[in-house]
Structure formats: structure tokens, C-alpha cells
Design a protein around this motif. Structure first.
Motif, mmCIF file in Angstrom:
data_model
loop_
_atom_site.group_PDB
_atom_site.id
_atom_site.type_symbol
_atom_site.label_atom_id
_atom_site.label_comp_id
_atom_site.label_asym_id
_atom_site.label_seq_id
_atom_site.Cartn_x
_atom_site.Cartn_y
_atom_site.Cartn_z
ATOM 1 N N ARG A 164 0.821 -1.209 0.000
ATOM 2 C CA ARG A 164 0.000 0.000 0.000
ATOM 3 C C ARG A 164 0.854 1.258 0.000
ATOM 4 N N VAL A 167 -12.885 0.049 -2.819
ATOM 5 C CA VAL A 167 -11.797 0.183 -3.787
ATOM 6 C C VAL A 167 -12.227 1.192 -4.838
ATOM 7 N N GLU A 205 -13.436 -2.023 3.478
ATOM 8 C CA GLU A 205 -12.743 -0.975 2.725
ATOM 9 C C GLU A 205 -13.161 -1.020 1.262
ATOM 10 N N ASP A 245 -7.347 7.586 -1.085
ATOM 11 C CA ASP A 245 -6.799 6.408 -0.412
ATOM 12 C C ASP A 245 -6.651 6.712 1.077
ATOM 13 N N ALA A 284 -11.066 3.511 2.122
ATOM 14 C CA ALA A 284 -10.940 3.160 0.700
ATOM 15 C C ALA A 284 -9.478 3.008 0.337
ATOM 16 N N THR A 285 -9.213 2.115 -0.582
ATOM 17 C CA THR A 285 -7.908 2.030 -1.211
ATOM 18 C C THR A 285 -8.097 2.317 -2.692
ATOM 19 N N GLY A 345 -9.886 -4.973 -1.190
ATOM 20 C CA GLY A 345 -9.370 -3.985 -0.258
ATOM 21 C C GLY A 345 -8.385 -4.583 0.723
ATOM 22 N N ALA A 369 -15.961 -6.327 -1.963
ATOM 23 C CA ALA A 369 -15.833 -4.953 -1.485
ATOM 24 C C ALA A 369 -16.506 -4.018 -2.497
#
Length: 335
Positions: A29, A138, A136, A87, A92-93, A131, A66
Motif C-alpha cells: 500500500r 476500492v 474498505e 486512499d 478506501a484504497t 481492499g 468490497a
């Protein structure tokens, strides 16, 4: 297998249609947050990717997916900054221009069977939509070469929401002009690909493009994307909103908050204001001074303003004839 699929650090990076397999590479990440685009150019070559059959990946994918959302853009509009600012761990990513989606458009262009392409696209989105933490979301920001498949992606994910980010025509052309020859060539390549995709629906003959200047070609690509974005907004107005680059860069924190509200992500304004993505150049990583974009565009205006004024006037006439809005409706409320 499940250990890989359950670990979002294993990025689904490529698709090999000859072997119906996904290629994975580990991208932490922190690396994603510091990298403008998830391409080999920025990540470095991966000599030994993990190759898994698509059917095995699909079987190992969790039943509970997700939430996946999209940030579609038309280039030179601060999309990378917005993607990185969205992000936020636990919320959220984001994925900035994953090559896997470039493979989807390239395979389609080479004549992939539409039904097979749809199945693979569904699995590709499932592999990207993983995620790092439970709950989380995406947010995927594809390259703008993927825009011809934007509606298909949204159809495969009926719960997905999207933001259409664009630079106003004059600002876009100023960015192209100041970036020089390589950017002008890139605009020609983009238009060539859009023509191959059947994405350009303007009243030009093929030979007309040879008679157009670099900035006219850039404007045609912008118009094609603007036309498609307007159609998307008309198709699913409850799921899609627009945002322009000048609104985004004028008050990034407010625009990010508006984007998160639209995507139904938990919004912490303090976390947004302190996000490192808002204080650095998304491409170079250097500190980003307030008003830097506006000063760059003003310098380009001084150098290229006369030529750009002529192209803008021409493009506005083309837009009027084709019914293309220069300003997209359904703008995110950032006030």
C-alpha cells in the motif's frame, strides 16, 4: 491460492489471453501511495510474476465483494492527486491506472470475443476490487485509454458509482502545449486508438485528421471523451457525477470531501486536509505549492495563447454542431 487472493498487496497486474491467466505482483500500500501509476515504468519490471489461472482466481474470490467505484478522467486534470487523496486506510484504497485494465482494452481491440471479454472483465474487476481491510472500498482510476469500456465496467458493477473528471478545454490544450512534443505525439496516439475503438463520433473523414494541427488533434480527443462522458451522465445520472480540474485544484480538500460523499465513503475532513497527496506533485513527489497549476497554465497562455484561442474557437464550433457540452452537467457540489 486463497492466501494470494485474500492479500490485496498481490496486485492483479496483467491478463494473458493465450493462457487465460492473471499475472500478480506484490505492491504494498505504501508503494501504491507513492507511485503515480501502477505500470512497469513506475514500479519497475517484474521478472517473475505469480501466474494464476483465471478460473482458479474466480473460485478463490470471496463471496462478499468490497464496494468498487471508478474515477474516469480525460487527462491533465489532477486525477492522480484525487485518486491518491481518496486512499484512506479503513475507508478506501485506490488503484491508479492499473495495467490490467489496459490489457482489457488492448485485447478487445485485437478482436476478443465479446462474451468471453465480458466474463474476463468481470473477473478482472473482482481481482482489482480487493481492499486491504474489511469494509474498505476500492476506487479504480483507469487510464483514459480505458474510457471506451467505462459503460461496460459500470454495467458489470451496478452498485458502483463514478466520478468523471476533466479539464476545461482551454486548460487541457494549455497543458498539452506546455508539455511539448512528446505530449502532442501522445495525443495523436490516443486519437488513433480511439478511432480504432469506434469511440470518435464526429463529422470528420479519416483524411481530415492528417490536415489538423497537433492541438486540433488533441481537441478532437478531448471532444470525443467529453461526448462520451455526457452520454454516461445521461445513462446513469444517479450514479455518476462530474468534476472539473479547476474546481478540484482551487480547493482540493472541499473537492475530495465532495467526491467521498458521492462515492458514499466515510468522510473525515481533518484526514482530508492533512492528506499528503494534497501537498505534493502527484507525478514527481515534490512539494506542491498552492496555485502552482494556475501559474503553469498562465505561463503557457503567454507562450501559446494565440494558437490555442484559434483551436478553442474551432473546437467550440465542432462541439456545437455535435451537441457536446463544454461543461458537463451533474457537477459535484463542492461549496
Amino acid at each position: 491460492m486463497s492466501a494470494v487472493i485474500d492479500d490485496a498487496a498481490w496486485l492483479a497486474h496483467r491478463y494473458d489471453p493465450d493462457h487465460d491467466a492473471f499475472h500478480f505482483r506484490r505492491v504494498a500500500r505504501t508503494v501504491r501511495a507513492a507511485t503515480p501509476f501502477l505500470t512497469d515504468q513506475h514500479l519497475g519490471d517484474e521478472a517473475s510474476p505469480l501466474v494464476l489461472r483465471r478460473s482458479d482466481c474466480a473460485a478463490a474470490a470471496p463471496d462478499q465483494r468490497a464496494p468498487v467505484h471508478f474515477l474516469f478522467h480525460s487527462a491533465y486534470c489532477a486525477s492522480t492527486m484525487l485518486a491518491h487523496a481518496l486512499d484512506q486506510p479503513g475507508v478506501a484504497t485506490t488503484l491508479s491506472e492499473p495495467v490490467l485494465l489496459n490489457d482489457m482494452i488492448g485485447w478487445r481491440r485485437r478482436g476478443a470475443d465479446p462474451r468471453m471479454h465480458g466474463r474476463v472483465m468481470d473477473d478482472a474487476l473482482a481481482m482489482l476490487g480487493r481492499g486491504f481491510a474489511d469494509g474498505e472500498a476500492v476506487v479504480v482510476k483507469p487510464s483514459n485509454i480505458f474510457n471506451p469500456l467505462a459503460r461496460g465496467a459500470l454495467t458489470l458493477r451496478p452498485q458502483a458509482r463514478a466520478i468523471l473528471l476533466y479539464a476545461p478545454l482551454r486548460a487541457f490544450l494549455l497543458s498539452v502545449a506546455r508539455k511539448g512534443l512528446w505530449c502532442r505525439l501522445w495525443c495523436r496516439e490516443l486519437l488513433e486508438n480511439y478511432l480504432a475503438d469506434g469511440f470518435v463520433r464526429l463529422a470528420f473523414e479519416p483524411r481530415d485528421y492528417f490536415r489538423q494541427s497537433d492541438l486540433q488533434v488533441a481537441a478532437v480527443g478531448w471532444l470525443a471523451q467529453q461526448q462520451a462522458f455526457a452520454a454516461l451522465l445521461g445513462w446513469a445520472p444517479e450514479r455518476i457525477a462530474s468534476l472539473d480540474s479547476e474546481t478540484l485544484t482551487r480547493d482540493p480538500a472541499a473537492a475530495v470531501a465532495a467526491a467521498m460523499n458521492h462515492l458514499r465513503l466515510a468522510c473525515d475532513r481533518a484526514a482530508i486536509a492533512g492528506h499528503p497527496a494534497l501537498a505534493r506533485n502527484s507525478k514527481s513527489g515534490a512539494a506542491f505549492a498552492p496555485g502552482e497549476r494556475q501559474r503553469d497554465l498562465a505561463a503557457a497562455e503567454t507562450a501559446y495563447g494565440e494558437e490555442i484561442s484559434q483551436v478553442v474557437g474551432w473546437a467550440e464550433a465542432v462541439a456545437a454542431q455535435a451537441g457536446i457540452p463544454l461543461t458537463l452537467p451533474k457537477a459535484l457540489p463542492t461549496g
